[in-house]
Every structure is written in structure tokens, then in C-alpha cells.
Design a protein around this motif. Sequence first.
Motif, short mmCIF file in Angstrom:
data_model
loop_
_atom_site.label_atom_id
_atom_site.label_comp_id
_atom_site.label_asym_id
_atom_site.label_seq_id
_atom_site.Cartn_x
_atom_site.Cartn_y
_atom_site.Cartn_z
N GLU A 122 22.39 36.67 28.36
CA GLU A 122 23.53 35.78 28.65
C GLU A 122 24.67 36.57 29.28
O GLU A 122 24.88 37.74 28.97
CB GLU A 122 24.01 35.05 27.39
CG GLU A 122 24.70 35.94 26.39
CD GLU A 122 25.17 35.20 25.14
OE1 GLU A 122 25.74 34.11 25.28
OE2 GLU A 122 24.97 35.75 24.04
N TYR A 123 25.38 35.88 30.17
CA TYR A 123 26.51 36.48 30.86
C TYR A 123 27.65 35.47 30.88
O TYR A 123 27.43 34.28 31.14
CB TYR A 123 26.13 36.87 32.29
CG TYR A 123 25.09 37.97 32.33
CD1 TYR A 123 25.45 39.30 32.31
CD2 TYR A 123 23.72 37.66 32.36
CE1 TYR A 123 24.50 40.32 32.32
CE2 TYR A 123 22.76 38.66 32.38
CZ TYR A 123 23.15 39.99 32.36
OH TYR A 123 22.21 40.98 32.37
N LEU A 124 28.86 35.94 30.59
CA LEU A 124 30.06 35.11 30.62
C LEU A 124 30.88 35.50 31.84
O LEU A 124 31.17 36.68 32.04
CB LEU A 124 30.88 35.35 29.34
CG LEU A 124 32.29 34.77 29.29
CD1 LEU A 124 32.24 33.24 29.24
CD2 LEU A 124 33.06 35.31 28.07
N LEU A 125 31.23 34.52 32.65
CA LEU A 125 32.07 34.78 33.83
C LEU A 125 33.33 33.93 33.71
O LEU A 125 33.29 32.72 33.90
CB LEU A 125 31.32 34.44 35.12
CG LEU A 125 30.01 35.18 35.39
CD1 LEU A 125 29.41 34.74 36.73
CD2 LEU A 125 30.22 36.69 35.39
N VAL A 126 34.45 34.57 33.40
CA VAL A 126 35.74 33.88 33.31
C VAL A 126 36.44 34.10 34.65
O VAL A 126 36.66 35.25 35.05
CB VAL A 126 36.60 34.44 32.16
CG1 VAL A 126 37.91 33.67 32.05
CG2 VAL A 126 35.84 34.40 30.85
N VAL A 127 36.75 33.01 35.35
CA VAL A 127 37.32 33.17 36.69
C VAL A 127 38.79 32.79 36.70
O VAL A 127 39.25 31.94 35.94
CB VAL A 127 36.53 32.36 37.75
CG1 VAL A 127 35.09 32.82 37.79
CG2 VAL A 127 36.60 30.88 37.50
N GLY A 128 39.55 33.46 37.56
CA GLY A 128 40.98 33.20 37.67
C GLY A 128 41.49 33.62 39.04
O GLY A 128 40.72 34.10 39.88
N GLU A 129 42.80 33.43 39.25
CA GLU A 129 43.41 33.83 40.52
C GLU A 129 44.65 34.65 40.23
O GLU A 129 45.24 34.53 39.16
CB GLU A 129 43.85 32.63 41.36
CG GLU A 129 42.84 31.52 41.48
CD GLU A 129 43.13 30.37 40.54
OE1 GLU A 129 44.30 30.12 40.21
OE2 GLU A 129 42.16 29.72 40.10
N ILE A 130 45.05 35.44 41.21
CA ILE A 130 46.27 36.24 41.07
C ILE A 130 47.10 36.10 42.34
O ILE A 130 46.62 36.41 43.44
CB ILE A 130 45.94 37.71 40.81
CG1 ILE A 130 45.37 37.86 39.39
CG2 ILE A 130 47.18 38.60 40.99
CD1 ILE A 130 44.92 39.26 39.05
N ASP A 131 48.34 35.63 42.17
CA ASP A 131 49.32 35.71 43.25
C ASP A 131 50.23 36.89 42.91
O ASP A 131 51.04 36.80 41.98
CB ASP A 131 50.14 34.41 43.32
CG ASP A 131 51.27 34.52 44.34
OD1 ASP A 131 51.46 35.62 44.92
OD2 ASP A 131 51.98 33.52 44.55
N PRO A 132 50.12 38.01 43.63
CA PRO A 132 50.89 39.20 43.25
C PRO A 132 52.40 38.95 43.22
O PRO A 132 53.12 39.62 42.47
CB PRO A 132 50.53 40.22 44.33
CG PRO A 132 49.27 39.72 44.95
CD PRO A 132 49.29 38.23 44.81
N ASP A 133 52.88 38.00 44.01
CA ASP A 133 54.32 37.73 44.01
C ASP A 133 54.80 37.20 42.66
O ASP A 133 55.90 37.50 42.21
CB ASP A 133 54.68 36.73 45.11
CG ASP A 133 54.60 37.36 46.50
OD1 ASP A 133 54.53 38.61 46.57
OD2 ASP A 133 54.59 36.62 47.48
N LEU A 134 53.96 36.37 42.01
CA LEU A 134 54.32 35.89 40.67
C LEU A 134 54.42 37.07 39.71
O LEU A 134 55.37 37.19 38.94
CB LEU A 134 53.27 34.89 40.17
CG LEU A 134 53.33 34.61 38.65
CD1 LEU A 134 54.59 33.84 38.29
CD2 LEU A 134 52.10 33.84 38.19
N HIS A 135 53.43 37.94 39.76
CA HIS A 135 53.38 39.05 38.81
C HIS A 135 54.56 40.00 39.03
O HIS A 135 55.15 40.50 38.08
CB HIS A 135 52.04 39.78 38.94
CG HIS A 135 50.89 38.91 38.50
ND1 HIS A 135 50.22 39.10 37.32
CD2 HIS A 135 50.35 37.80 39.07
CE1 HIS A 135 49.29 38.16 37.20
NE2 HIS A 135 49.35 37.36 38.23
N GLN A 136 54.90 40.22 40.30
CA GLN A 136 56.03 41.10 40.58
C GLN A 136 57.34 40.45 40.14
O GLN A 136 58.21 41.11 39.57
CB GLN A 136 56.07 41.42 42.08
CG GLN A 136 57.04 42.54 42.40
CD GLN A 136 56.96 42.95 43.85
OE1 GLN A 136 57.06 42.11 44.74
NE2 GLN A 136 56.79 44.23 44.10
N ALA A 137 57.47 39.14 40.37
CA ALA A 137 58.70 38.46 39.96
C ALA A 137 58.87 38.55 38.44
O ALA A 137 59.97 38.83 37.95
CB ALA A 137 58.67 37.00 40.41
#
Lengths: 606, 402
Positions: free
Chosen positions: B166-181
Amino acid sequence: MAVITKDLWAKKGIIAFPDGVEVPFWGFAAAAGGNPQLPGPVIIARVGDVIKITLRNELSDFVSLIFPGQDYIPTPVKENGVFTSYNTHASPGGVVTYTFTATRPGVFLYESGASPERQVPMGLYGAMVIYPPGVDHPSDPDYHTAYGNNTASLYDVDKVLILSEVDSGFNLAVDSGSSFNMLDFEPDYWLINGRSYPFTVLPDDVDILVSQPLGSKVNAAPGKRILIRCLNAGSQNHSFRLEGITARVVAVDSWPLAAGTGSIDATYLKNTITIASGESYDLLFISGPEGQYYLHDRDHHHLCNAGQYPGGMATRLDVMQADPVDVPVSPSQLACSVICRNGIRLNWRDRAINEEGCVVERKTGVEDFEILAFLTAPGLTEYTDRNVLPNTSYTYRVRAYNSKGFSGYSNRCSVTTHDLIAGPANLACIAVTANQIDLAWTNNAYNANGYIIERRTAETERYLVIAEVDGDMTAYSDDTVEANTRYYYRVQAYNSTESSCYSNECGVTTPAIPPGAPEHLQSVYISSDLVILKWDFNYTNKDEFIIERKSGAAEYNEIGSVDKYNFYYFDFQVAGNTIYYYRVRAYSKTGGYSGYSNEIMVNTPA
Amino acid sequence: MPTIDLWAVDGYISTPDGKSIYIWGFTDKAGGSAQLPGPTIIIKRQDPPARTMVTVNLTNSLPEPVSILFPGQSEVRVNGNPVQPQYQNGSLISLTNHCLPGETITYTFYAENSGTFLYESGTNPHKQVPMGLYGAIIVRPQDYMPDHTGYKTAYGTGTGTEFDREYLLVVGEIDPDLHQAVELGKPYDTRVYKPRYWTMNGRCANDTMLPDNVDHLPNQPHGAMIMLEPGEKVLIRYAGAGVENHPLHPHGNHTRLVGMDGRLLQNRTLSNTTDLSYKRFTVLTGAGQTYDQIYTWTGLGFEPVTNQIPTVIPNLRNMAIGHTGMTMWSGSPYLGVKGELPSGMVSYNEVGEYHFMLHSHAEPEITNWGAFPGGLMTMIAVYPNGTLERHHGMLPVESHGL
Ligand SMILES: [Cu+2]
């Protein structure tokens, strides 16, 4: 069998959002001279009824209607050989009547079929709910079912939720006849039944939302069968979450998944479901214990009004033992007092036992009251208005609401703000370097324990505290600023019990600095048809890197550029057995060019 | 009864193009750094009538309130009371009870259903979930026994959900501007949200293909490489933790969807069981939703002696990969055979295994800031029968003990 006759007037109106923004829209009114509604009036019928819709066009565009999911054949229209409408239209000032028989139960859209890319997002859509014929007859097997007996759709409470979006700039442009490139369509408000949260949880038909009569909050007792009928009239897909609930999907696009005796039961369980544009899902569950359950878009960015959380595509199920039978008793004993650091504190007595929230209204001087805040929780008896000016008189009043409507208003209270502690004044700011701004102010305060310094980077942003300094200080150096950026500051004094009002605001722009030169340029791969360059990676103050090359004694030429997040360049335009020289420099829009990196020599093999 | 201690903290993750991105996330180690995604919680249900109560203690080391939603779980309570939305000054702040900075609260719930679930922040979720405050929960059926034929299942014996790995794949997105803010304490307007990175188990390709717990990705401990042998039943669990929908598909064979949002795709009455599982090539992994699938690679049975590949095999040069002289290719089109490679080419192929993609078919999402390869992509490696070590694709029975 009945004939359901509905007259719809297509016309212009105004919709309101909870952040105070109002935008024009186009919608359908249910009566001559009435306000257009967003969404259009809900059309309710039984299977077998004849639905006769007369569209009266008071807009200056052609308008038509289409009825996806109905047994109805539209008549596409061409004018001078050019397709103009999916169905017979009404010209401006004209009238068209559509007639068809409701042949199957479900929730369906009706929407504009002429210039639908503009007219549907402008608001020319609505819902039709078609029930089985016996839905209202307790002895009928179809009683209180959405799709008939044996379709797993027996309900106690049903609620239609129409999802959509508004791009306020689009509405303004289209309404005023300006051109709008649909590729720029970017919603800033997300709606359920034409309203954005927290307007969604206000009752139906409230006086402040003349064109958005439909609330979407659901009230139910524990243990009831709740049927949420979600219909996506917008142009985006929405992943709708029932928080704290796992529901059974009983129909998709109004086709029941358990289609009666003998067919398979293909219903299934979900807590979140992605509803594509134009799709509908019927979601059934049993209400749990008393409490609040949010029903909302799981794309959390759609829980904002113009970028501000909370808002957008959210509404609520309130599970309560008994639905209110009347509007709440009005709040009383409203009192207000200044707490300068926090603004004005309001207190009142909550005399109601059945309210769901309150609306706080404010006015200054002789102006009209304006809505200041929607408080979306029951039992509140206080609110702090943080947006006040010194030496200003404010008058407040409060009213409560529930699903039956608004209470009367409370008494009014008035208060004049004053300088609790004479606050800091004459705030001045100077950009000393690209990375330092010096602040100075006049200390008018007595007993100040200290000052709070706040900063923001644009007129539209919120202030954030960046520092606190002792009460005997009258200056501060902010060395956390970036080059070529405009900053605004304000300062507030405080002591152990209270705070001053804010100082004046000052603004200053830091100078730009050129970016630093790239370092350690090297070649990491050399062949007869490719050279790969690499340099040290640091993207601060840079927008892009520009790569230059020369061969032999020729001048350097720019051969390409990469954005600031790259630190490799692939030069495929090389020949074998040739000597090339490379150098790289950075460029920023604000600071211009950097110096050059080191120069390297590359000798490609034959 | 399982008890999980989680801390909401900050930290940094790395992307394959050399960036370091500030995140908020969960860790289950006191003093640890934020992990992306949060620690996977694996629970085995008790034998009925005993109920499986799960306790999650959340300690908040971030500068604003944080909460955890447990969609799909039963009777979620905080400090013993049913969870409720939270308001500040009459305005919604949290979709469930939250924990103030520096404090600890205790959530409990009953794991009544097997399957794959998310856990995620319900406070300022427009910011906190994209910042990384999410993770996955796997609930195993009460009869789960990994060493007994027929009892290593996703939803219980007799549900048609047996699996070998079995394999678990948790997917997401990153907007670097949010993280920097957020890192700089600056305001962020969600209207400008524009992801530049897409993550599988917190990593962007090609880091997705690295093993678990590699030294240079201390806060992204989970790889996403899927390794299997022909004919094996492989349980692939997709969990959509981002705010966008991602069309994921493996090449090679289709998957059979057996459960969604932690609910088996099966309806039972006393006399009748209706199997609602279905095959799909692409599964639109919706925001906030999970998809359990069984994948079996069957191949076409080509081998070099009696069943040769009927087409002309391209020349070696056209099968080489990239300019950098490295490949995962065996040099042979036949499974289990290692062939000749162009001179100078280094192959990392071990035993003649096949590699092919599992990825988002929204192709801009298989880049890192626009540069292919990257993002929501990993590889499936098909190993010849008998050559893949048993420990690959083995998640523990339970993650956090009793
Ligand atoms: Cu593909």
C-alpha cells in the motif's frame, strides 16, 4: 396536473456583499416593477405540471432562457448567419414565452442562453425544483421524497443551495457597457443562493438585501432526514464540504442513484463532493446532536469576500430542538464606552432565547445608520468597534435575527471619542537607507508605559505591530524594511490601563538598490551541442538573470535570460570545437542591473 | 486506545530546484520541526462492540489559534464536549474548537469507519491549510492481519479490498508568495493565490521518487515512489489536501476505486451486497477528499524468447534519457532483462524493472515553477517477480501504539 405560470422580468439591479461593497447585476424579477433577484425566483412544480414561463426583457441585450435537464427542445437563433442564442430570445423590450411539461423530478437550472458567457455570471440564472406528484400527500408513497418511493430520497427538511461566483469588476464593466475580456474573469465573491457569508445565514427576505431574498441556513431538530440539494450555477467547480457530516449521495444531475424497486442501490457516502459547473448533487443525512455545522466550499480561498476571511461560499446547519416560532425579542440596555486602544466597546442585554445573531449599526452626526458588523453567533452581548477616530461622536443600535426575521432595534447609545491619553503626534518617517527607516514623534502623553509601532506596506493592507518601545522614547529605527517599497507607520501610546488613539500616519518609500552580482559562474556540462552553466543561487532583489556570450574577440551578446528562481542555463546554440566566454548578470525592475559575474571560458569538443 | 500528541509548529521544506520554503505544519515529536504532510496517523479498529476512541492532544506553538478538523470521523469532541465553530468578536475564526498559542487541547473521536481520511486545520483555513497544517489518517479494519491471506484488506475481509502493498499519496499545492508573506508577517490576499509547486507527500518531483527519511529532506520524510511486482494488488490511497482538484493517473493499468472519503463503495442489505467499485484511468482528486484504489499491473507478457515485442524497437539513442548521462532504463524492453546502453550512459536500473509515471494530467502541475520535470509526479517501478523486497509498500499496522 397544473399549469405553473411564471412571469420573469430581466432587468438591472444592485447586489450587496458583507464587506459593504455593492455591485450592479442582471437578474430576474418576479413582478412588474419588482427588484430583480439573485438567483432568479425559484420555480416549483410537480411532475406532470405544465410550466409556462414568460420572459419580459427590460435589458438592452437579447435575453433567452434554456432549461437543461428538461424534455424541451430549444430553438437556436441565428441573426445574419451568426449564432446569437441557444433558444428563442426576447429582444430589448420584447416578450417570449416558453412552455414545457415537467417530466421528471429534481433540481434544475434555468439560465440565459444568449451571450451566456456574460449573462449567466451577471446573474441571469435560477433554479427549478420539480417534485413527485404525491410529495405533499401523507398517504402517498412519494410523500416527502425528492425522487419518489424507493429512491432513498425520503426527507424531513429539504434545502436547495445554488452555488455561484461574482467578479465585481466584471459586473461593473458589463453593466456599464464597457468591454471586458472574459479571460480576465476572476471571481472575488463566492455565493450560496445569491449571498456571501455571513449574509448567507441571515433569514430570507431581509430589508437590507432587496435583490438577494434567499438565505441558505438550515434549521432542523436532531435525528431529522436532511436533504441538501446543491446546484452549481457558477463557472468554477466547488468541492462542497459538510463539516462534521458524512452524507449519502442520492442523486447526481437529478438522476436518482437508487432508481426504484428492482434497480441497484448505487447511492454512496461522502463528506466532501466536487460539484462541477452546471452539475447538481442531492445529499442526504440524518441531523446529529444540537450545534452548528458549517456547509462550505473546501477550497478555502472561496471562504473570503474580496480576499478577506471569513466570507464567501459558506452557510450553516443549526441543529436545535425547536425552530423559532417568532422573531427574537429586541436587545436592550445598549451602552457604549471608549477604550481607545480597542476602539468603542458596546454592551447590551440579550433578552431573546431564540436569536441566531445580531447586526450592529452605527452612525456619526446626522448621517444615516450604516451596518457595522454581522455577529453570526447567538448569545452575544458585546462588540468592540475598532475602527474609530478621535474626537468623533458615534451612535449605535443593535438588532437580533433568527430564521423568522429581525427583532426591533435596541435603544441607541452615543459616545464621543476623546484623547484618553494625549497620544503621540507629529509622526515623521525618513528612509535613511534602502533597508532602514527612522521614525520620530512628539511625546504628548503622561504616564505612558510605552509605544506600539505599527506598519503596513500598502493603503489597502492591515497594520501589523512591528515593535514596542519604552514610554520615554520618541524615536525608532526600523531596519526590517525592503528596498523600493512604500511603508506606512502609526504609533500608539499605552499605560497599564488604557491606550491612546493612534498618531497621524506617515508614509515613505525606500530607495531601490541594484541587485548583487551572480557569483561562481561555472560550466557543469560541455558537449559539442550543449553547454550547461550554473551559478550561485540567491534570488533576493532579482527578477531575472541575463546570460551573455562571446566567442574569440567579438563583443559579448545577450543570448538568453532565466527568471530569478533558476540557477542553470542550457545553451543549445553552440558549435563543436569552439571557444566561448560566458558571463551572467542579474536584473531587477526596481534596482536595474547588477555587476557581472566572473567570466568563464568553455572549449567545446569536436 | 491510541493517543497522538501533535504540535503545531513552523519549519522549512526544500524543493528540487533549490528553494527553501517556510511552512506551518504538525509534528509528533516534542521540539520537532513542522513536517509536510503532518505525521500519518494509522489506527486499527477494535473488535466490536468495543469502540475505537482516538485521542489527539494538540499543542500550539504558532502565533495564532490553530485547530484540527477530522472529516469523516464520528463524535469528534474537545475536552469531552462536541466540537463547535469558534467566533471572535462575533466573526467566524475557526470551523471547530481551536487551541490558543502556547496552549494544549484534547480532541477525541471514534474511528467507526475504515479507510483514508484527512486531518486539517479549521482555523483561518484559507491560510493555515495551504501553509501545511494537514495530514492523513488511515483507519484499518478490526480484522486486519497483514500476515494472513484474505485479512490484509482496506475495509475488512470479504469486502474485495485485499492488497499486497500500500502507498499513501497526500497531494497539495504551494504558492511561495503566501509562505513568504506569512514568514515575514505581511498580509496576503487570497485573490492572488497562484501555486508554483505541487506536492505529493510534501515533496515535488523528482524528490517524490527518493526513499523515505532521506537526510536532506528532514521535514519531508515520505517518498511517493510506488514499487510493485506484476500481479500484486497495490492499494493506492489518494488524499486531496490542497484547495484545488488534481486529475491523477498511473500509466500501465487502470485503478479500481473501492472507497472514497473513508467509506467503502459497497451497499449491503440483509440479502444483498452491491459492489459499487469501478475502474478509472484518471481520478479527479478533489479538495478535501480521499480515494482508495486497488492497482494491479498485468503487463502484456512479452519476453525475449517465445513472445517477442512485435514492433521495431527504437534505436538506443532514442531511448536514452537527457543529456546528463543517467537513466532508470534497463536497456531492454523486456521485464527482468538488462540490455546494452549507449556508451557513457549510467543506468540506475537494478534488475531490469520498468519505470513509468503516476502523475497529474493537468500538465502544468508536473513542473516546479514551470520547469519540467517536477510537481505532482512520481514513478511506478515494476520489479520482476520475486525481486522486490518485502518491506516496500508496507505501512505499519498502527502508527502511534496503544
Ligand atoms: Cu499520463
